[in-house]
Design a protein around this motif. Structure first.
Motif, mmCIF file in Angstrom:
data_model
loop_
_atom_site.group_PDB
_atom_site.id
_atom_site.type_symbol
_atom_site.label_atom_id
_atom_site.label_comp_id
_atom_site.label_asym_id
_atom_site.label_seq_id
_atom_site.Cartn_x
_atom_site.Cartn_y
_atom_site.Cartn_z
ATOM 1 N N GLY A 148 12.211 -6.555 0.235
ATOM 2 C CA GLY A 148 11.497 -5.326 0.565
ATOM 3 C C GLY A 148 10.549 -5.576 1.712
ATOM 4 N N LEU A 149 10.170 -4.519 2.380
ATOM 5 C CA LEU A 149 9.256 -4.629 3.504
ATOM 6 C C LEU A 149 7.809 -4.492 3.042
ATOM 7 N N VAL A 150 6.915 -5.219 3.722
ATOM 8 C CA VAL A 150 5.485 -5.146 3.435
ATOM 9 C C VAL A 150 4.731 -4.927 4.742
ATOM 10 N N HIS A 151 3.505 -4.418 4.612
ATOM 11 C CA HIS A 151 2.677 -4.077 5.779
ATOM 12 C C HIS A 151 1.258 -4.582 5.561
ATOM 13 N N SER A 152 0.627 -5.024 6.650
ATOM 14 C CA SER A 152 -0.775 -5.435 6.614
ATOM 15 C C SER A 152 -1.463 -4.917 7.867
ATOM 16 N N THR A 153 -2.763 -4.649 7.751
ATOM 17 C CA THR A 153 -3.574 -4.235 8.898
ATOM 18 C C THR A 153 -4.653 -5.278 9.152
ATOM 19 N N HIS A 154 -4.879 -5.577 10.422
ATOM 20 C CA HIS A 154 -5.936 -6.511 10.812
ATOM 21 C C HIS A 154 -6.890 -5.761 11.732
ATOM 22 N N PHE A 155 -8.096 -5.488 11.224
ATOM 23 C CA PHE A 155 -9.020 -4.628 11.957
ATOM 24 C C PHE A 155 -9.759 -5.353 13.075
ATOM 25 N N ARG A 156 -10.236 -6.550 12.814
ATOM 26 C CA ARG A 156 -10.977 -7.307 13.818
ATOM 27 C C ARG A 156 -10.591 -8.776 13.736
ATOM 28 N N PRO A 157 -10.559 -9.482 14.881
ATOM 29 C CA PRO A 157 -10.120 -10.876 14.874
ATOM 30 C C PRO A 157 -10.870 -11.777 13.908
ATOM 31 N N ILE A 192 6.107 -1.442 1.275
ATOM 32 C CA ILE A 192 6.540 -0.135 1.779
ATOM 33 C C ILE A 192 8.029 0.087 1.500
ATOM 34 N N GLY A 193 8.627 -0.785 0.684
ATOM 35 C CA GLY A 193 9.963 -0.533 0.173
ATOM 36 C C GLY A 193 11.099 -0.967 1.085
ATOM 37 N N HIS A 194 12.217 -0.295 0.898
ATOM 38 C CA HIS A 194 13.473 -0.654 1.568
ATOM 39 C C HIS A 194 14.096 0.611 2.144
ATOM 40 N N PRO A 195 14.637 0.573 3.369
ATOM 41 C CA PRO A 195 15.210 1.791 3.959
ATOM 42 C C PRO A 195 16.389 2.355 3.176
#
Length: 338
Positions: free
Chosen positions: A76-85, A95-98
């Protein structure tokens, strides 16, 4: 990494994202042009498959996507956010699978629209392109099938100066293209083009208020540029087999596009030309030491808006960096290890 893995963060510090085994690492400058922090793992302890993707919004935030193993034979797909270094990236979120379930279908690609919403593109089991994106009011929408067929290799996702998202895909004998027609709208397929594309060489860049440009290597070994609505043009012979990294910058008062690519000799080759004026011509100039065959290169702008480049050798983890000197043209400092 699919995308620009060297970026300038919201606070002006540079960050690099580095695949490492079953994880993604990030490193950041402690201060502009200063020493670098030690590597840290992105997104917590989840194990990842190779081939993550990164995209950056106008707000400076980085968005990453990757496949992770789930049950036996599936991912499955995953997502991450990086706001500041200097801050830790957020934990990976599924976020699941297409196709709802199954194994990996292809490398993901990430773009971030003008409102800071991530768009994750990936090939689906039918050989077309699927999309899942963050919604206007938060959270994620469902998977959408953008259709198409025969998609090969990595997708090239890009955000135009308008803040609208586009994605390019290589297919046998041609290139497919999708573009948003309005803020928050689902990208729709526009006219593609016939082209003999070498798989794995797509890279897109916003080059004007109206257009994005797609760089690719054709089967004869030439580096070509295509803007939707026109025909591909040959810029120069590719320096090496992989994709180029590209950035726009000001060189002596001129809007220029700078390209970098690991050359066949093993060194990093640079070329620059007036943006969207391929007829002006370009030529490669090699720089730095000879690098192993698995080395990759990425270019960005530093806190002063000057060109900075990094090379990474995954087999050794060696990371080298150079910056443009305060001299006419595209003169670079000596490469240094960080």
């Amino acid at each position: 990494m699919n995308g620009d893995w060297l970026i300038r963060g919201r606070d002006g510090r540079l960050t690099v994202y580095l695949p490492s085994g079953d994880a993604v690492l990030c490193r950041a400058e402690r201060g502009p042009a200063g020493p670098w922090d030690a590597p840290r793992t992105v997104g917590g302890s989840q194990k990842l498959h190779p081939g993550p993707a990164v995209g950056q919004g106008a707000d400076g935030y980085a968005h990453l996507a990757a496949w992770r193993p789930t049950v036996l034979g599936e991912s499955g797909l995953v997502h991450s956010t990086h706001f500041r270094p200097r801050l830790a990236p957020l934990d990976w979120v599924s976020i699941g699978h297409p196709d709802k379930k199954g194994d990996r279908t292809g490398p993901p690609a990430v773009a971030v629209d003008g409102a800071g919403r991530a768009y994750v593109f990936v090939r689906n089991k039918d050989g077309g392109v699927s999309l899942r994106n963050q919604k206007v009011k938060g959270g994620w929408g469902g998977w959408q099938n953008l259709e198409g067929q025969g998609v090969e290799g990595e997708l090239a996702a890009v955000t135009g100066e308008s803040g609208l998202v586009e994605v390019y895909a290589a297919v046998p004998g041609g290139i497919l293209h999708w573009r948003q027609e309005g803020d928050g709208k689902t990208p729709v397929r526009s006219e593609g083009v016939d082209a003999a594309v070498r798989t794995g060489t797509l890279r897109a860049l916003a080059t004007s208020a109206e257009q994005t440009s797609l760089f690719f290597t054709d089967l004869s070994g030439d580096l070509c540029v295509w803007r939707p609505g026109g025909k591909p043009v040959t810029l120069l012979a590719a320096a090496g087999p992989g994709p180029v990294s590209a950035v726009r910058c000001d060189i002596e008062g001129h809007d220029c596009t700078v390209l970098a690519q690991r050359s066949a000799s093993g060194r990093v080759a640079f070329a620059a030309y007036p943006t969207e004026r391929e007829s002006a011509g370009a030529w490669w100039t090699e720089s730095g030491p000879r690098l192993p065959a698995d080395a990759v290169v990425s270019v960005a702008l530093d806190e002063q808006g000057e060109v900075v480049a990094a090379s990474l050798t995954p087999s050794t983890g060696k990371l080298l960096l150079t910056r443009r000197k305060d001299e006419p043209g595209l003169a670079l400092e000596a490469w240094r290890e960080i």
